[in-house]
Design a protein around this motif. Structure first.
Motif, PDB file in Angstrom:
ATOM      1  N   ASP A  74       0.894  -1.304   0.199  1.00 49.08           N
ATOM      2  CA  ASP A  74      -0.063   0.153  -0.172  1.00 49.08           C
ATOM      3  C   ASP A  74       0.772   1.391   0.041  1.00 49.08           C
ATOM      4  N   VAL A  75       0.507   2.268  -0.622  1.00 50.25           N
ATOM      5  CA  VAL A  75       1.387   3.451  -0.781  1.00 50.25           C
ATOM      6  C   VAL A  75       1.424   4.224   0.541  1.00 50.25           C
ATOM      7  N   HIS A  76       0.434   4.464   1.074  1.00 51.66           N
ATOM      8  CA  HIS A  76       0.693   5.286   2.350  1.00 51.66           C
ATOM      9  C   HIS A  76       1.475   4.605   3.432  1.00 51.66           C
ATOM     10  N   PRO A  77       1.292   3.415   3.731  1.00 55.34           N
ATOM     11  CA  PRO A  77       2.190   2.490   4.599  1.00 55.34           C
ATOM     12  C   PRO A  77       3.741   2.699   4.104  1.00 55.34           C
ATOM     13  N   CYS A  78       3.789   2.439   2.703  1.00 57.00           N
ATOM     14  CA  CYS A  78       5.277   2.571   2.245  1.00 57.00           C
ATOM     15  C   CYS A  78       5.899   4.034   2.399  1.00 57.00           C
ATOM     16  N   LEU A  79       5.158   5.002   2.365  1.00 56.10           N
ATOM     17  CA  LEU A  79       5.526   6.352   2.457  1.00 56.10           C
ATOM     18  C   LEU A  79       5.639   6.735   3.869  1.00 56.10           C
ATOM     19  N   GLN A  80       5.087   5.902   4.719  1.00 53.75           N
ATOM     20  CA  GLN A  80       5.433   6.213   6.259  1.00 53.75           C
ATOM     21  C   GLN A  80       6.879   5.576   6.738  1.00 53.75           C
ATOM     22  N   ILE A  81       7.228   4.294   5.868  1.00 57.56           N
ATOM     23  CA  ILE A  81       8.511   3.838   6.168  1.00 57.56           C
ATOM     24  C   ILE A  81       9.537   4.664   5.530  1.00 57.56           C
ATOM     25  N   TYR A  82       9.430   5.324   4.280  1.00 58.99           N
ATOM     26  CA  TYR A  82      10.078   6.281   3.510  1.00 58.99           C
ATOM     27  C   TYR A  82      10.256   7.441   4.458  1.00 58.99           C
ATOM     28  N   ASP A  83       9.305   8.042   5.024  1.00 56.58           N
ATOM     29  CA  ASP A  83       9.747   9.263   5.942  1.00 56.58           C
ATOM     30  C   ASP A  83      10.321   8.945   7.191  1.00 56.58           C
ATOM     31  N   THR A  84      10.255   7.834   7.791  1.00 55.92           N
ATOM     32  CA  THR A  84      10.848   7.360   9.002  1.00 55.92           C
ATOM     33  C   THR A  84      12.313   7.118   8.555  1.00 55.92           C
ATOM     34  N   LEU A  85      12.742   6.444   7.274  1.00 57.85           N
ATOM     35  CA  LEU A  85      14.185   6.424   7.148  1.00 57.85           C
ATOM     36  C   LEU A  85      14.825   7.680   6.698  1.00 57.85           C
ATOM     37  N   GLN A  86      14.031   8.822   6.340  1.00 54.95           N
ATOM     38  CA  GLN A  86      14.727  10.127   6.097  1.00 54.95           C
ATOM     39  C   GLN A  86      14.976  10.777   7.567  1.00 54.95           C
ATOM     40  N   TYR A  87      14.365  10.222   8.498  1.00 55.93           N
ATOM     41  CA  TYR A  87      14.575  10.889   9.765  1.00 55.93           C
ATOM     42  C   TYR A  87      15.736  10.360  10.582  1.00 55.93           C
ATOM     43  N   LEU A  88      16.067   9.172  10.257  1.00 52.93           N
ATOM     44  CA  LEU A  88      17.079   8.341  10.868  1.00 52.93           C
ATOM     45  C   LEU A  88      18.524   8.691  10.804  1.00 52.93           C
ATOM     46  N   GLU A  89      19.251   8.958  11.964  1.00 50.32           N
ATOM     47  CA  GLU A  89      20.588   9.372  11.844  1.00 50.32           C
ATOM     48  C   GLU A  89      21.292   8.111  11.390  1.00 50.32           C
ATOM     49  N   SER A  90      21.137   6.887  11.496  1.00 49.72           N
ATOM     50  CA  SER A  90      22.084   5.669  11.071  1.00 49.72           C
ATOM     51  C   SER A  90      21.936   5.540   9.957  1.00 49.72           C
ATOM     52  N   PRO A  91      23.300   5.187   9.353  1.00 49.59           N
ATOM     53  CA  PRO A  91      23.088   4.683   7.720  1.00 49.59           C
ATOM     54  C   PRO A  91      22.003   3.756   7.322  1.00 49.59           C
ATOM     55  N   ILE A  92      21.700   3.950   6.013  1.00 48.88           N
ATOM     56  CA  ILE A  92      20.520   2.869   5.655  1.00 48.88           C
ATOM     57  C   ILE A  92      21.244   2.411   4.330  1.00 48.88           C
ATOM     58  N   ALA A  93      21.242   0.952   4.354  1.00 50.91           N
ATOM     59  CA  ALA A  93      21.582   0.093   3.315  1.00 50.91           C
ATOM     60  C   ALA A  93      20.358  -0.490   2.829  1.00 50.91           C
ATOM     61  N   THR A  94      20.288  -0.814   1.325  1.00 47.65           N
ATOM     62  CA  THR A  94      19.274  -1.309   0.811  1.00 47.65           C
ATOM     63  C   THR A  94      19.683  -2.398  -0.172  1.00 47.65           C
ATOM     64  N   HIS A  95      19.009  -3.604  -0.294  1.00 48.74           N
ATOM     65  CA  HIS A  95      19.570  -4.710  -1.129  1.00 48.74           C
ATOM     66  C   HIS A  95      18.202  -5.366  -1.755  1.00 48.74           C
ATOM     67  N   CYS A  96      18.283  -5.702  -2.977  1.00 50.81           N
ATOM     68  CA  CYS A  96      17.261  -6.623  -3.647  1.00 50.81           C
ATOM     69  C   CYS A  96      17.849  -7.813  -3.827  1.00 50.81           C
ATOM     70  N   ILE A  97      17.187  -9.051  -3.229  1.00 53.41           N
ATOM     71  CA  ILE A  97      17.627 -10.562  -3.463  1.00 53.41           C
ATOM     72  C   ILE A  97      17.175 -11.222  -4.312  1.00 53.41           C
ATOM     73  N   ALA A  98      15.613 -10.652  -5.216  1.00 50.64           N
ATOM     74  CA  ALA A  98      15.204 -11.395  -6.192  1.00 50.64           C
ATOM     75  C   ALA A  98      14.195 -10.344  -6.698  1.00 50.64           C
ATOM     76  N   THR A  99      13.421  -9.969  -6.239  1.00 56.12           N
ATOM     77  CA  THR A  99      12.579  -8.982  -6.803  1.00 56.12           C
ATOM     78  C   THR A  99      11.987  -7.765  -5.832  1.00 56.12           C
ATOM     79  N   ALA A 100      12.194  -6.406  -6.526  1.00 55.67           N
ATOM     80  CA  ALA A 100      11.507  -5.370  -5.560  1.00 55.67           C
ATOM     81  C   ALA A 100      10.505  -4.619  -6.443  1.00 55.67           C
ATOM     82  N   ALA A 101       9.430  -4.627  -6.299  1.00 58.74           N
ATOM     83  CA  ALA A 101       8.183  -4.198  -7.432  1.00 58.74           C
ATOM     84  C   ALA A 101       7.780  -2.994  -6.857  1.00 58.74           C
ATOM     85  N   ASN A 102       7.142  -2.136  -7.728  1.00 68.50           N
ATOM     86  CA  ASN A 102       6.322  -0.797  -7.385  1.00 68.50           C
ATOM     87  C   ASN A 102       7.044  -0.268  -5.999  1.00 68.50           C
ATOM     88  N   MET A 103       6.233  -0.113  -4.863  1.00 70.26           N
ATOM     89  CA  MET A 103       6.803   0.747  -3.804  1.00 70.26           C
ATOM     90  C   MET A 103       7.970   0.033  -3.297  1.00 70.26           C
TER      91      MET A 103
END
Length: 221
Positions: A74-103
């Motif tokens: 869902d779009v708004h829950p994903c945006l909630q996570i996105y906004d939280t990531l922008q707030y964090l002071e710790s580094p953020i690493a992301t990795h796609c292991i198979a499929t990352a689709a849409n949000m």
């Protein structure tokens, strides 16, 4: 019929002696590793937000690592996570292991520059934002305007994360808008070239492409 898998339990030594059984997911979360393998909804976003804010309050330089094998959510829950990531002071690493689709693909691109990666045969899919508009005319107009607002916001954030500059004369990056007018599937190499990720992680036993990855790049986690 789907098989139900039990949560893996790991035995570990207790500080005062003896052993205890801990579920694998709790151990991974303790290491700041989060595997996103289901559709993202409000429950998942609330849980993630709580964990992220708690771990971030511990003031550690250890990065959060999000591993995606997910068709989005869902779009708004994903945006909630996105906004939280922008707030964090710790580094953020992301990795796609198979499929990352849409949000999920949008969140994959939301990692810190230089810490976004994918496995060699992974697939990243971006699709235009869609919604169902119904009801009275005024309600339909309001819903349509909200859909356009969210779409423009996503396009602008992707412009920033991919390095495609936003033109000052327009609200939405025209290249992003053109590229994502229809569903688009990226291979790992195409996602790297487009700016959705920064590197392709190859297992050490495979011969890496020296122009794309070096051995030291496998250590940043």
């Amino acid at each position: 019929m789907m098989l139900e898998m039990e949560t893996p339990m790991i035995k570990r030594k207790k500080p005062g002696g003896g052993t205890e059984s801990v579920d694998l997911w709790s151990l991974l979360e303790g290491e700041r590793i989060f595997i996103i393998s289901e559709d993202i909804d409000e429950d998942l976003s609330d849980e993630l937000q709580t964990l992220l804010l708690f771990f971030d309050s511990q003031k550690s330089d250890k990065p959060f690592l999000f591993i995606f094998d997910c068709l989005g959510g869902d779009v708004h829950p994903c945006l909630q996570i996105y906004d939280t990531l922008q707030y964090l002071e710790s580094p953020i690493a992301t990795h796609c292991i198979a499929t990352a689709a849409n949000m999920a693909a949008f969140l994959l691109a939301a990692g810190d520059k230089g810490k976004r990666s994918a496995s060699p045969h992974s697939m990243i899919v971006l699709q235009p934002l869609a919604g169902t508009i119904n009801g009275q005319a005024d309600d339909a107009v309001n819903e349509f305007n909200e859909l356009i607002r969210v779409r423009d916001y996503l396009f602008n954030q992707l412009s920033i994360k991919t390095g495609h500059p936003v033109k000052k004369a327009c609200l939405v990056n025209k290249q992003i808008q053109k590229d994502l007018a229809h569903s688009r599937t990226f291979s790992a190499q195409e996602a790297l070239e487009y700016g959705l990720i920064d590197r392709i992680i190859r297992p050490p036993r495979l011969n890496p492409d020296p122009s794309k990855v070096v051995a030291s790049e496998l250590k940043y986690y």
